[in-house]
Design an enzyme around this catalytic site. Structure first.
Site, PDB file in Angstrom:
ATOM      1  N   TYR A  56       0.847  -0.966  -0.038  1.00 33.57           N
ATOM      2  CA  TYR A  56       0.108   0.007   0.150  1.00 33.57           C
ATOM      3  C   TYR A  56       0.706   1.370  -0.018  1.00 33.57           C
ATOM      4  O   TYR A  56       1.361   1.388   1.006  1.00 33.57           O
ATOM      5  CB  TYR A  56      -1.104   0.021   0.673  1.00 33.57           C
ATOM      6  N   SER A 203     -12.710  -5.097   2.679  1.00 28.37           N
ATOM      7  CA  SER A 203     -13.842  -4.308   1.455  1.00 28.37           C
ATOM      8  C   SER A 203     -15.541  -4.749   1.959  1.00 28.37           C
ATOM      9  O   SER A 203     -16.262  -5.137   1.506  1.00 28.37           O
ATOM     10  CB  SER A 203     -14.153  -4.307  -0.014  1.00 28.37           C
ATOM     11  N   LEU A 205     -18.149  -2.850   2.516  1.00 26.30           N
ATOM     12  CA  LEU A 205     -18.977  -2.324   2.145  1.00 26.30           C
ATOM     13  C   LEU A 205     -18.932  -2.251   0.934  1.00 26.30           C
ATOM     14  O   LEU A 205     -19.282  -1.306   0.487  1.00 26.30           O
ATOM     15  CB  LEU A 205     -18.199  -0.706   3.155  1.00 26.30           C
TER      16      LEU A 205
END
Length: 328
Positions: A56, A203, A205
């Site tokens: 990331y 994830s 959502l």
């Protein structure tokens, strides 16, 4: 804050964690000051479980998380990952699960975070060219060396999970799971529950889609990688938007937001599940944590199943190249 246990090795974390990826990569613009404020606010509100990875921001996210947690270390659980290799320019170089790489990646993550030990260390993606026994064997060596406390896998298939767990106890499996990504219910969840492995949905959502905040693909920043995801494109976008609108109607009936309803549903799937919704803004963090106060009855769950049964979402959850890296 409610807590939950992951696995059978003693790891206990807040019932909701915080995914930190979007603070440094993939989801458009960055605001480091707001990201730091969001992590601190999460800790103030009782969140003890932070998720990052070495890929990331090509290490930048680990550095960001490390700067915050070093000052409040005692009760914070930091999870990070290795295996997805990126160049300094962000280009994807492939998946690496070789033992020598496992060791060097761990040392690099410890240096970037400034921590003495990684609480939960995941293999981010399974390397198809390296037997899982070799990769997990190297990860187990890190535990014995005191550099890592608990081991995890991400997006691993049932057979892989079993082979890995036979080498060293796996504490958590991280895989996508939400109202519009329910394929783990068929084999993954039964497998980890049989083995006593905790489950960490990322994830939860639907990459933000289930919050109802996106009305057109143009609501995403120009550099947002979700623009390349099939569920955010063309006719699939509109069909998925119709499903989310129905969730929004139910949320209004329940007196909560769509995000809170979606997270409450994931939480209701089992006490061994700890979702890690990601956000880089305090207002969304606080909204997400409100899901802990939403109670869903059996009738509510049945209504949700009518709206979004397994397989209802249109489009694959990743573009083809990324789907190919999942250990299906």
């Amino acid at each position: 804050m409610e807590t939950r246990k992951l696995g059978q090795q003693g790891l206990e974390v807040s019932a909701l964690g915080l995914g930190c990826m979007g603070m440094s990569d993939f989801y458009g613009s960055r605001d480091e000051a707001e990201s730091i404020a969001t992590i601190n606010r999460a800790l103030d509100l009782g969140v003890t479980f932070l998720d990052t990875a070495d890929m990331y921001g090509v290490g930048a996210n680990e550095e960001l998380v490390g700067r915050v947690v070093r000052e409040r270390r005692e009760w914070i659980v930091v999870a990070t990952k290795f295996g997805n290799v990126r160049g300094s320019d962000g280009s994807f170089k492939g998946i690496n699960g070789r033992p020598d790489y496992v060791r060097s990646a761990c040392d690099a993550s410890l240096k970037r975070t400034g921590l003495d030990v990684i609480d939960l260390y995941y293999q981010h993606r399974v390397d198809p060219d390296v037997p899982i026994e070799e990769t997990v064997g190297a990860m187990a060596d890190l535990v014995r060396a005191g550099k890592v406390k608990y081991l995890g896998l991400s997006e691993a298939a049932p057979a892989t999970i079993r082979r890995a767990h036979a080498v060293h106890p796996i504490t958590a499996l991280q895989t996508e799971y939400s109202l519009w990504s329910r394929d783990v219910e068929d084999q993954i969840l039964p497998t980890v529950r049989e083995l006593g492995i905790g489950f960490v949905p990322y994830s939860p959502l639907g990459r933000g889609f289930l919050t109802g905040q996106f009305k057109t693909p143009d609501d995403l920043d120009a550099g947002d990688t979700r623009r390349n995801h099939p569920r955010f494109q063309g006719a699939a976008f509109q069909k998925n938007l119709d499903l989310v609108a129905a969730i929004g109607t139910m949320a209004a009936d329940k007196g909560c937001t769509p995000a809170q309803l979606a997270l409450a549903w994931v939480l209701r799937q089992g006490e061994d599940i700890v979702p890690i919704p990601g956000t880089k803004r305090r207002k969304y963090l606080e909204d997400n944590l409100g899901a802990l106060d939403v109670e869903l009855s059996d009738a509510d769950l049945a209504r949700i199943d009518d709206i979004l049964p397994p397989g209802a979402a249109q489009g694959t959850r990743y573009p083809d190249a990324s789907m190919a890296s999942i250990d299906a």
